[in-house]
Write an enzyme that holds these catalytic residues in place. Structure first.
Site, PDB file in Angstrom:
ATOM      1  N   ARG A 185      -1.353  12.452  -6.509  1.00  0.00           N
ATOM      2  CA  ARG A 185      -0.414  12.078  -6.624  1.00  0.00           C
ATOM      3  C   ARG A 185       0.953  12.617  -5.806  1.00  0.00           C
ATOM      4  O   ARG A 185       0.441  13.524  -6.294  1.00  0.00           O
ATOM      5  CB  ARG A 185       0.178  11.505  -7.283  1.00  0.00           C
ATOM      6  N   GLU A 241       3.297  -2.556  -9.442  1.00  0.00           N
ATOM      7  CA  GLU A 241       3.478  -3.050 -10.654  1.00  0.00           C
ATOM      8  C   GLU A 241       4.721  -3.413 -10.732  1.00  0.00           C
ATOM      9  O   GLU A 241       5.846  -2.335 -10.673  1.00  0.00           O
ATOM     10  CB  GLU A 241       2.923  -1.957 -11.534  1.00  0.00           C
ATOM     11  N   LYS A 261       7.202   6.055 -14.576  1.00  0.00           N
ATOM     12  CA  LYS A 261       8.398   5.340 -15.092  1.00  0.00           C
ATOM     13  C   LYS A 261       8.638   5.325 -16.320  1.00  0.00           C
ATOM     14  O   LYS A 261       9.944   4.918 -16.586  1.00  0.00           O
ATOM     15  CB  LYS A 261       7.364   3.717 -14.640  1.00  0.00           C
TER      16      LYS A 261
HETATM   17  P1  ATP Z   1       3.811   5.822 -12.615  1.00  0.00           P
HETATM   18  O1  ATP Z   1       2.703   6.650 -13.120  1.00  0.00           O
HETATM   19  O2  ATP Z   1       4.709   6.067 -11.781  1.00  0.00           O
HETATM   20  O3  ATP Z   1       4.518   4.416 -13.592  1.00  0.00           O
HETATM   21  P2  ATP Z   1       2.036   4.079 -11.256  1.00  0.00           P
HETATM   22  O4  ATP Z   1       0.921   4.666 -10.389  1.00  0.00           O
HETATM   23  O5  ATP Z   1       1.896   2.737 -12.624  1.00  0.00           O
HETATM   24  O6  ATP Z   1       3.547   4.786 -11.261  1.00  0.00           O
HETATM   25  P3  ATP Z   1       2.218   1.729  -9.612  1.00  0.00           P
HETATM   26  O7  ATP Z   1       3.028   0.233  -9.433  1.00  0.00           O
HETATM   27  O8  ATP Z   1       0.940   0.872 -10.221  1.00  0.00           O
HETATM   28  O9  ATP Z   1       3.172   2.544 -10.266  1.00  0.00           O
HETATM   29  O10 ATP Z   1       1.988   2.436  -8.306  1.00  0.00           O
HETATM   30  C1  ATP Z   1       1.466   1.413  -6.775  1.00  0.00           C
HETATM   31  C2  ATP Z   1       1.368   2.560  -6.117  1.00  0.00           C
HETATM   32  O11 ATP Z   1       1.897   3.619  -6.016  1.00  0.00           O
HETATM   33  C3  ATP Z   1      -0.052   2.514  -6.629  1.00  0.00           C
HETATM   34  O12 ATP Z   1      -0.950   2.545  -5.198  1.00  0.00           O
HETATM   35  C4  ATP Z   1       0.039   4.262  -6.678  1.00  0.00           C
HETATM   36  O13 ATP Z   1      -1.080   4.945  -6.304  1.00  0.00           O
HETATM   37  C5  ATP Z   1       1.258   4.461  -6.073  1.00  0.00           C
HETATM   38  N1  ATP Z   1       1.521   5.499  -6.248  1.00  0.00           N
HETATM   39  C6  ATP Z   1       2.732   5.980  -7.518  1.00  0.00           C
HETATM   40  N2  ATP Z   1       2.882   6.966  -8.159  1.00  0.00           N
HETATM   41  C7  ATP Z   1       3.005   7.778  -7.394  1.00  0.00           C
HETATM   42  C8  ATP Z   1       2.657   9.393  -6.583  1.00  0.00           C
HETATM   43  N3  ATP Z   1       3.633  10.097  -7.429  1.00  0.00           N
HETATM   44  N4  ATP Z   1       2.252  10.016  -5.845  1.00  0.00           N
HETATM   45  C9  ATP Z   1       2.138   8.691  -4.855  1.00  0.00           C
HETATM   46  N5  ATP Z   1       1.446   7.511  -5.365  1.00  0.00           N
HETATM   47  C10 ATP Z   1       1.669   7.188  -5.833  1.00  0.00           C
HETATM   48 MG    MG Z   2       0.530   1.317 -12.160  1.00  0.00          MG
END
Ligand code: ATP
Ligand code: MG
Length: 555
Positions: free
Chosen positions: A257, A33, A267
């Site tokens: 994760r 995102e 984030k």
């Molecule tokens: P955050 O919780 O840090 O804001 P998010 O999941 O909202 O992260 P996205 O930009 O939606 O962030 O994530 C893009 C991809 O990265 C998704 O497929 C998500 O599952 C993966 N991802 C995000 N954080 C992790 C993590 N800590 N470990 C593994 N994969 C991750």
């Molecule tokens: Mg997300």
């Protein structure tokens, strides 16, 4: 062909799918995102998604999951692309969920026509109340049985901007008593009169994650849609939409994760660190962001190595950040040029060395890499050495310099300390020694045995540099799980600035991102804040795991 072997459960699934013909080739996607910068957790997902495609001869799409107009920006899109490329990956196609807004709208209309979606006028509070709890069924909305015609008209009017934010939503008509809360008539569309970073003001209704992600996967014909464990409960809904829409059957798989000790990863929390000024920005070298790690001196290879070592799990766990540090130490040990820099200088005068003489002594650039060659380092009568390498009254087993003791100066001579001077505050100002002319490194005919070797720089040639000594940003292992605010657990000593270290003259040519081992001190890289006459170095990592020692002491 070389045999490929699955190294985690997702690869096993992929192999099985290729073997049984569930799919002919593999297409994965990485779906960030664009609302922030990528962090090391994302790197795990990137290495997994791109890695699977590479291993099984497939491809990976980069898809920006841009369905939240308020939080997303083009700036992040560019930064994310740069970070993925820096990590060493190239996507096959660049896509945006917003490219599919029209198609998604058509999908929604199709579900309305099938009697599987309806427009609900309830407020968000009413919807939440009627949703029930995991142990109690929900209540059906009074708007649930609107006719197909009415739903089509209202949904069209939602799109046309007839209603205010929150006045209506489109919901899937599934089962208000499902044990899975996500199946209790989930919201598909909400009204948001907000400008989108790509579609501008064209839309005032936006699809929810659950009605965008799976459908985008399907439109792109993604074979394996890999996401983190919190989406396990969304999987039945993912499948329901695909089945009812009769579209390409993408499938979702979940893995744990990445969580790291001494780090926060969400984030939202990283944004707080930036906004409240705990760090200098998203690329602060203490941040777990890709930009932060890059500025700290991490290499793409070390991050890939880390992601491969931690593997892919089905259960939540927390990885010790020392493993990440181990990976960069391993890589830098192989590639980093060795140099001599004195961080806390004290003057050393070799009283029997001719005052005007300069010898350029050859020294190895990297003993781990025979191809790295040698360079010449100037040696003179006056040198700088580390203050901690001298002691007036040394304890037993101190093998550095003290009155009457001898050490080797790295790549140069053996010296014997003959005296020292102090100022009024009792601080050592000058150390005196005699060098042994027959003991030159590589030509040693002195037959002297010394236990210690110390680093030094020529006082005539030294260049002053700034050194930023970084340490972990948090003082506790799991800042997320402590009482109070996570920011209460910030390590107050995570940055120590040495404003005037003294470096050997070869460093004058160093450029941002160049990486070095400062002998006996650690791995360092040139910070982009550097200018031609003011070099700034960041400590990437110490030579040894100093925290492991700390932990042992405590236990
Ligand atoms: P955050 O919780 O840090 O804001 P998010 O999941 O909202 O992260 P996205 O930009 O939606 O962030 O994530 C893009 C991809 O990265 C998704 O497929 C998500 O599952 C993966 N991802 C995000 N954080 C992790 C993590 N800590 N470990 C593994 N994969 C991750
Ligand atoms: Mg997300």
């Amino acid at each position: 062909m070389e045999e490929v072997k699955a190294s985690n459960f997702i690869e096993e699934i992929v192999e099985e799918d290729l073997r049984t013909g569930r799919c002919q080739s593999v297409l994965t996607r990485f779906p960030p995102e664009p609302n922030g910068y990528l962090h090391i957790g994302h790197a795990k997902s990137i290495v997994l998604n791109f890695g699977i495609a590479q291993k099984y001869g497939g491809e990976t799409n980069l898809r920006f999951d841009d369905t939240n107009p308020e939080t997303e920006e083009t700036e992040y899109v560019e930064a994310i692309k740069e970070d993925i490329r820096w990590l060493g990956f190239q996507w096959a196609r660049e896509r945006y969920a917003s490219d599919y807004f029209e198609q998604l709208y058509e999908f929604a209309v199709k579900l309305i026509r099938k009697g599987l979606a309806y427009v609900d006028d309830s407020s968000s509070e009413e919807i939440a109340r009627m949703k029930g709890t995991p142990t109690e069924p929900g209540i059906e909305s009074p708007y649930r049985n609107r006719s197909v015609e009415e739903n089509l008209r209202l949904f069209q009017e939602m799109r046309e901007g007839k209603y205010r934010d929150g006045e209506k939503v489109l919901r899937a008509k599934i089962d208000m008593s499902s044990p899975n809360m996500h199946m209790r008539d989930p919201i598909m569309y909400r009204i948001k009169h907000a400008r989108h970073h790509r579609t501008g003001d064209k839309w005032c209704i936006y699809p929810m994650y659950d009605f965008a992600h799976g459908q985008s996967d399907s439109i792109e014909r993604i074979t394996h849609s890999i996401c983190t464990l919190e989406f396990v409960d969304h999987r039945p809904l993912y499948n329901w939409f695909i089945e009812k829409l009769e579209i390409f059957p993408s499938r979702q798989y979940e893995f744990a994760r990445l969580n790291l000790t001494y780090t926060v990863m969400s984030k939202r929390k990283l944004l707080q660190l930036v906004q409240k000024g705990y760090v200098s920005g998203w690329d602060d070298p203490r941040m777990p962001t890709i930009r932060g790690l890059r500025r700290r001196g991490y290499t793409p290879e070390s991050i890939q190595d880390f992601c491969e070592r931690i593997g892919v799990q089905k259960r939540e766990n927390i990885i010790d950040v020392s493993l990440l540090e181990f990976c960069i130490r391993e890589h830098l040990n192989k590639i980093a040029q060795r140099v001599m820099v004195v961080l806390d200088p004290v003057k050393l005068v070799l009283t029997n060395y001719p005052g005007a003489q300069v010898e350029w002594l050859p020294t190895e650039n990297n003993p781990e890499d025979p191809t790295a060659g040698t360079r010449e380092v100037p040696f003179t009568r006056e040198l700088w050495i580390e203050r901690e390498d001298f002691m007036e009254n040394p304890p037993k087993k101190y093998f550095r310099l003290a009155p009457g003791m001898s050490v080797r100066l790295k790549s140069a001579y053996i010296i014997t300390c003959t005296g020292f001077e102090k100022n009024d505050q009792g601080e050592i100002t000058t150390i005196y020694a005699e060098y042994i002319p027959q003991s030159r490194s590589g030509h040693d005919e002195s037959a002297m045995k010394v236990k210690g070797t110390i680093h030094w720089v020529s006082a005539t040639h030294a260049i002053p540099v700034e050194v930023r000594l970084y340490d972990r940003l948090f003082a506790v292992e799991n800042p997320d799980e402590q009482p109070g605010e996570f920011t209460d657990y910030i390590n107050p000593n995570s940055l120590q600035i040495v404003s005037r270290a003294l470096a050997e003259p070869s460093l004058a040519k160093a450029r941002p991102e160049d990486r070095f081992q400062f002998l006996r001190k650690g791995y360092f890289c040139v910070d982009p804040d550097s200018t031609a006459d003011h070099l700034v170095f960041n400590r990437t990592v110490t030579l040894k795991d100093t925290w492991a020692k700390e932990m042992k002491k405590q236990s």
